[in-house]
Design an enzyme around this catalytic site. Structure first.
Site, PDB file in Angstrom:
ATOM      1  N   GLY A 179       0.777  -1.237   0.000  1.00  0.00           N
ATOM      2  CA  GLY A 179       0.000   0.000   0.000  1.00  0.00           C
ATOM      3  C   GLY A 179       0.801   1.274   0.000  1.00  0.00           C
ATOM      4  O   GLY A 179       0.362   2.292  -0.539  1.00  0.00           O
TER       5      GLY A 179
ATOM      6  N   ASP B 125       0.938   3.648   4.436  1.00  0.00           N
ATOM      7  CA  ASP B 125      -0.111   4.416   3.763  1.00  0.00           C
ATOM      8  C   ASP B 125      -1.212   4.811   4.737  1.00  0.00           C
ATOM      9  O   ASP B 125      -1.644   5.963   4.766  1.00  0.00           O
ATOM     10  CB  ASP B 125      -0.676   3.648   2.575  1.00  0.00           C
ATOM     11  CG  ASP B 125      -1.188   2.252   2.943  1.00  0.00           C
ATOM     12  OD1 ASP B 125      -0.899   1.781   4.063  1.00  0.00           O
ATOM     13  OD2 ASP B 125      -1.863   1.625   2.093  1.00  0.00           O
TER      14      ASP B 125
ATOM     15  N   ASP C   8      -4.744   1.662  10.672  1.00  0.00           N
ATOM     16  CA  ASP C   8      -6.115   1.279  10.978  1.00  0.00           C
ATOM     17  C   ASP C   8      -6.188   0.879  12.454  1.00  0.00           C
ATOM     18  O   ASP C   8      -6.175   1.731  13.341  1.00  0.00           O
ATOM     19  CB  ASP C   8      -6.537   0.145  10.039  1.00  0.00           C
ATOM     20  CG  ASP C   8      -8.038  -0.085  10.011  1.00  0.00           C
ATOM     21  OD1 ASP C   8      -8.584  -0.478  11.053  1.00  0.00           O
ATOM     22  OD2 ASP C   8      -8.664   0.120   8.957  1.00  0.00           O
TER      23      ASP C   8
ATOM     24  N   LYS D  65      -6.392   6.599  10.713  1.00  0.00           N
ATOM     25  CA  LYS D  65      -7.810   6.334  10.972  1.00  0.00           C
ATOM     26  C   LYS D  65      -7.989   6.076  12.470  1.00  0.00           C
ATOM     27  O   LYS D  65      -8.059   4.942  12.937  1.00  0.00           O
ATOM     28  CB  LYS D  65      -8.299   5.145  10.137  1.00  0.00           C
ATOM     29  CG  LYS D  65      -9.799   4.964  10.141  1.00  0.00           C
ATOM     30  CD  LYS D  65     -10.244   3.795   9.272  1.00  0.00           C
ATOM     31  CE  LYS D  65     -10.201   4.120   7.798  1.00  0.00           C
ATOM     32  NZ  LYS D  65     -10.843   3.055   6.970  1.00  0.00           N
TER      33      LYS D  65
ATOM     34  N   PHE E  41     -14.284   3.608   3.658  1.00  0.00           N
ATOM     35  CA  PHE E  41     -13.454   2.728   2.850  1.00  0.00           C
ATOM     36  C   PHE E  41     -12.719   3.590   1.822  1.00  0.00           C
ATOM     37  O   PHE E  41     -13.292   3.971   0.798  1.00  0.00           O
ATOM     38  CB  PHE E  41     -14.307   1.678   2.148  1.00  0.00           C
ATOM     39  CG  PHE E  41     -13.502   0.514   1.622  1.00  0.00           C
ATOM     40  CD1 PHE E  41     -12.274   0.694   1.012  1.00  0.00           C
ATOM     41  CD2 PHE E  41     -13.981  -0.779   1.750  1.00  0.00           C
ATOM     42  CE1 PHE E  41     -11.535  -0.359   0.529  1.00  0.00           C
ATOM     43  CE2 PHE E  41     -13.259  -1.858   1.262  1.00  0.00           C
ATOM     44  CZ  PHE E  41     -12.026  -1.638   0.652  1.00  0.00           C
ATOM     45  N   VAL E  42     -11.462   3.895   2.102  1.00  0.00           N
ATOM     46  CA  VAL E  42     -10.701   4.781   1.232  1.00  0.00           C
ATOM     47  C   VAL E  42      -9.837   3.993   0.255  1.00  0.00           C
ATOM     48  O   VAL E  42      -9.317   2.913   0.582  1.00  0.00           O
ATOM     49  CB  VAL E  42      -9.831   5.762   2.049  1.00  0.00           C
ATOM     50  CG1 VAL E  42     -10.702   6.790   2.746  1.00  0.00           C
ATOM     51  CG2 VAL E  42      -8.967   5.028   3.063  1.00  0.00           C
TER      52      VAL E  42
ATOM     53  N   ARG F  90      -5.386   1.249  -6.843  1.00  0.00           N
ATOM     54  CA  ARG F  90      -4.138   1.814  -6.321  1.00  0.00           C
ATOM     55  C   ARG F  90      -3.635   2.978  -7.177  1.00  0.00           C
ATOM     56  O   ARG F  90      -2.962   3.879  -6.690  1.00  0.00           O
ATOM     57  CB  ARG F  90      -3.042   0.749  -6.255  1.00  0.00           C
ATOM     58  CG  ARG F  90      -3.278  -0.385  -5.282  1.00  0.00           C
ATOM     59  CD  ARG F  90      -2.004  -1.218  -5.127  1.00  0.00           C
ATOM     60  NE  ARG F  90      -2.225  -2.485  -4.460  1.00  0.00           N
ATOM     61  CZ  ARG F  90      -2.257  -2.654  -3.140  1.00  0.00           C
ATOM     62  NH1 ARG F  90      -2.108  -1.603  -2.353  1.00  0.00           N
ATOM     63  NH2 ARG F  90      -2.446  -3.851  -2.606  1.00  0.00           N
TER      64      ARG F  90
END
Length: 219
Positions: A78, A137, A140, A168, A189-190, A202
């Site tokens: 990511g 990136d 979470d 987040k 949801f990004v 991506r």
């Protein structure tokens, strides 16, 4: 005496609040979704937003690590776009700076949520006595980075800090916070700028929100 005036509604405060709302609304209007990106609900960070923040982060890292010969470890996959832009923004680059990468995953298939079980590939570089900066990136739950940091420190690193484009906070399940942070991320949801859903999206040059009907079946 300390007075709490946060609840007092003065004409000046109303004016400032209205101005802020206007700026937010104007910013939202200035980020249209490209017509070709039919799966994107909205754009939350456009190319200009990202470029400005990456430049800011790069300058800060360059200053903080100027005498430390850092090792940057982007967390794949990511972070590959963010890290590519970030390392070029670290100007002037610290003497002896090295860049490697590592693979770690806490997601299964097309799930949107971290499952808490983290698979980390062996480090490809000796970090003993070195100052390591993990490039991520998005943070979470925090489980993945917590375990990566434990692994890096367990291999003898002098320090291990984190730079993350997106944080987040609402999803965090531990106390981990990045030392360098780009943006607070809404609990949506990004996708884009390296972030994916089932290895798609991506390549988008911005950060957007995926339409819920495209992932609702796996919730």
């Amino acid at each position: 005496e300390i007075r709490d005036t946060s609840t007092q509604c003065t004409p000046h405060r109303r004016c400032v609040a209205n101005l802020r709302r206007f700026r937010v609304a104007r910013a939202a209007m200035s980020k249209p979704v490209p017509e070709c990106d039919v799966d994107v609900l909205k754009v939350i960070l456009d190319e200009g937003d990202i470029a400005a923040k990456v430049s800011e982060l790069g300058a800060k890292i360059a200053q903080d690590y100027k005498d430390l010969k850092p090792i940057l470890l982007p967390v794949m996959t990511g972070a590959f776009i963010f890290s590519a832009d970030l390392v070029r923004a670290i100007r002037p680059p610290p003497q002896g700076m090295r860049i490697e990468s590592l693979r770690a995953s806490s997601y299964l298939g097309t799930t949107t949520l971290s499952n808490g079980e983290v698979a980390i590939a062996p480090l490809s570089i000796d970090v003993k006595g070195q100052h390591v900066l993990l490039v991520e990136d998005i943070i979470d739950t925090g489980h993945t980075l917590e375990k990566i940091r434990t692994k890096v420190m367990g291999e003898g690193a002098a320090s291990c800090k984190v730079v993350a484009l997106l944080n987040k906070r609402e999803r965090r399940e531990n106390g981990l916070q990045p030392e360098y942070e780009g943006f607070d991320c809404p609990n949506e949801f990004v996708i884009g700028y390296g972030l994916d859903f089932d290895s798609k999206y991506r390549e988008l040059p911005y950060v957007g929100v995926l339409k819920e009907e495209l992932y609702a079946h796996i919730l």
